[in-house]
Design a protein around this motif. Structure first.
Motif, PDB file in Angstrom:
ATOM      1  N   CYS A  38       0.459  -2.386  -0.540  1.00 18.33           N
ATOM      2  CA  CYS A  38      -0.253  -1.214  -1.065  1.00 18.33           C
ATOM      3  C   CYS A  38       0.274   0.033  -0.350  1.00 18.33           C
ATOM      4  O   CYS A  38       0.735  -0.039   0.787  1.00 18.33           O
ATOM      5  CB  CYS A  38      -1.750  -1.395  -0.787  1.00 18.33           C
ATOM      6  SG  CYS A  38      -2.775   0.015  -1.253  1.00 18.33           S
ATOM      7  N   THR A  40      -1.416   2.157   0.980  1.00 12.89           N
ATOM      8  CA  THR A  40      -2.210   2.314   2.206  1.00 12.89           C
ATOM      9  C   THR A  40      -1.515   1.639   3.392  1.00 12.89           C
ATOM     10  O   THR A  40      -1.592   2.129   4.526  1.00 12.89           O
ATOM     11  CB  THR A  40      -3.633   1.744   1.998  1.00 12.89           C
ATOM     12  OG1 THR A  40      -4.263   2.504   0.972  1.00 12.89           O
ATOM     13  CG2 THR A  40      -4.469   1.825   3.261  1.00 12.89           C
ATOM     14  N   HIS A  59      -3.731  -5.998   3.048  1.00 16.71           N
ATOM     15  CA  HIS A  59      -5.125  -6.151   2.620  1.00 16.71           C
ATOM     16  C   HIS A  59      -5.175  -6.513   1.134  1.00 16.71           C
ATOM     17  O   HIS A  59      -6.138  -6.215   0.456  1.00 16.71           O
ATOM     18  CB  HIS A  59      -5.909  -4.865   2.920  1.00 16.71           C
ATOM     19  CG  HIS A  59      -5.296  -3.654   2.287  1.00 16.71           C
ATOM     20  ND1 HIS A  59      -4.320  -2.905   2.890  1.00 16.71           N
ATOM     21  CD2 HIS A  59      -5.510  -3.084   1.090  1.00 16.71           C
ATOM     22  CE1 HIS A  59      -3.965  -1.934   2.089  1.00 16.71           C
ATOM     23  NE2 HIS A  59      -4.663  -2.023   0.975  1.00 16.71           N
TER      24      HIS A  59
HETATM   25 ZN    ZN Z   1      -4.755  -0.930  -0.659  1.00 17.60          ZN
END
Ligand code: ZN
Ligand code: NAD
Ligand code: ZN
Length: 338
Positions: A38, A40, A59
């Protein structure tokens, strides 16, 4: 075991040989099948939320429970579960007890404040790991574990209703799923905005009614107002302040702008427009365990089909580079099964 960890000295991430984790009371050991990358993870690797050297990233993990610790009643060996950003809440604060558990002030986040899913084995807090329904491919489930649940929740926050217009800024890993949830689950009309035509083509393939290249159209907000009459809701997944500002200009009076992307910048917000047009601007952070269960179910029903490509774990550093350059279509998912 092999793991992908934060290492600022080697351009953010590094694949290392890591010691095996051990489980305690209430925890389960998961043999990881795959874990999506991701944007992130890129923010974490860059230290955008604070430096966490050596942290195992990830995650969007999916794996099979191999061992359960003392006191575990919610999982059994053989269950297929997720390792999500919302890794654990305290369970008793005002947020945990009012359906807003992702805002818990004592929250643990996988791949940031605790080790995440980018390793051959990972530990989960049993009561917080969401089970993956049968019939949903693990790589696709991986993408739903963050990108899917985040956008599903954001569209809920936008208050989407059938026949309304929803704009999705950014058509990357999150955006292509936002388009699908908005279109296939909420029955909305969808306009997707990106600065990359390949991503826009993908958005169109997965259901966008209208696509807009933010670099080719002079006044994006005015263009969207003209084509749609103003959007009822906007979900901003783009990692750019420009998109957040255009989002405000795309919404109709009474509409909602949901901030999801995490550029380290400030957005411009006209107080007069916000007040006179009654605009709501809200932040939305992943989703609760219940949101994830729902987001998975729509995947298992085939309503939402994440666009994923499995790659070997050793390719992780290149995947992070591609993420930074914006050249990934959908999601790249690290394959730990081999
Ligand atoms: Zn994420
Ligand atoms: P991604 O890199 O796959 O997608 C980002 C997309 O934004 C790309 O397609 C890019 O071309 C597009 N973009 C860049 N500038 C733009 C602009 N000016 N206008 C329109 N589009 C533009 O990233 P992702 O994995 O989809 O994540 C997106 C963001 O969401 C990241 O900041 C990530 O950290 C954040 N995120 C937030 C949550 C949350 O809970 N709020 C959850 C997951 C990810
Ligand atoms: Zn709490």
């Amino acid at each position: 075991m092999k793991a992908v960890v934060v290492n600022q000295e080697s351009n953010g991430v590094e694949v290392v040989e890591h010691e095996m984790p051990t489980i305690g009371h209430g925890e389960a050991l998961v043999k990881v099948d795959c874990c999506g990358v991701c944007h992130t993870d890129l923010h974490v690797a860059h230290g955008d939320f604070g430096e966490v050297p050596g942290r195992i990233l990830g995650h969007e993990g999916i794996g099979i429970v191999e061992e359960i610790g003392e006191g575990v009643t919610s999982l059994k060996v053989g269950d297929r579960v997720s390792i999500a950003w919302f890794f654990e809440g305290c369970g008793h604060c005002e947020y945990c007890t009012t359906g807003r558990e992702t805002l818990c002030r004592s929250v643990k986040n996988a791949g940031y404040s605790v080790d995440g899913g980018m390793s051959e084995y990972a530990v989960v807090t049993a009561d917080y790991a969401v089970k993956v329904p049968d019939g949903l491919d693990s790589a696709q489930a991986s993408s739903i574990t963050c990108a899917g649940v985040t956008t599903y929740k954001a569209i809920k926050e936008a208050g989407a209703a059938p026949g309304q217009w929803i704009a999705v800024y950014g058509a990357g890993g999150l955006g292509n799923l936002a388009v699908q949830y908005a279109k296939k689950v909420f029955n909305a009309h969808v306009v997707a905005i990106d600065i990359n035509n390949d991503k826009l083509e993908l958005a169109k393939e997965v259901g966008a009614d209208l696509i807009v290249n933010g670099k080719e159209v002079e006044d994006v907000g005015a263009y969207i107002q003209e084509k749609t009459g103003g959007c009822h809701g906007v979900v901003v997944t783009a990692v750019s302040k420009v998109a957040f500002n255009q989002a405000i200009d795309s919404v109709r009076a009474g509409g909602t702008v949901v901030a999801v992307g995490l550029p380290s910048e400030y957005m411009d917000l006209s107080i007069v427009k916000t007040v006179l047009d009654g605009i709501r601007v809200v932040g939305s952070l992943v989703g609760t365990r219940k949101d994830l269960e729902e987001a998975f179910a729509f995947g298992a029903q085939g309503l939402v089909v994440p666009v994923v490509e499995k790659v070997s774990v050793d390719e992780a550093p290149e995947v992070f580079e591609q993420m930074e350059k914006g050249t990934i279509q959908g999601r790249k998912v690290l394959d730990f099964s081999k």
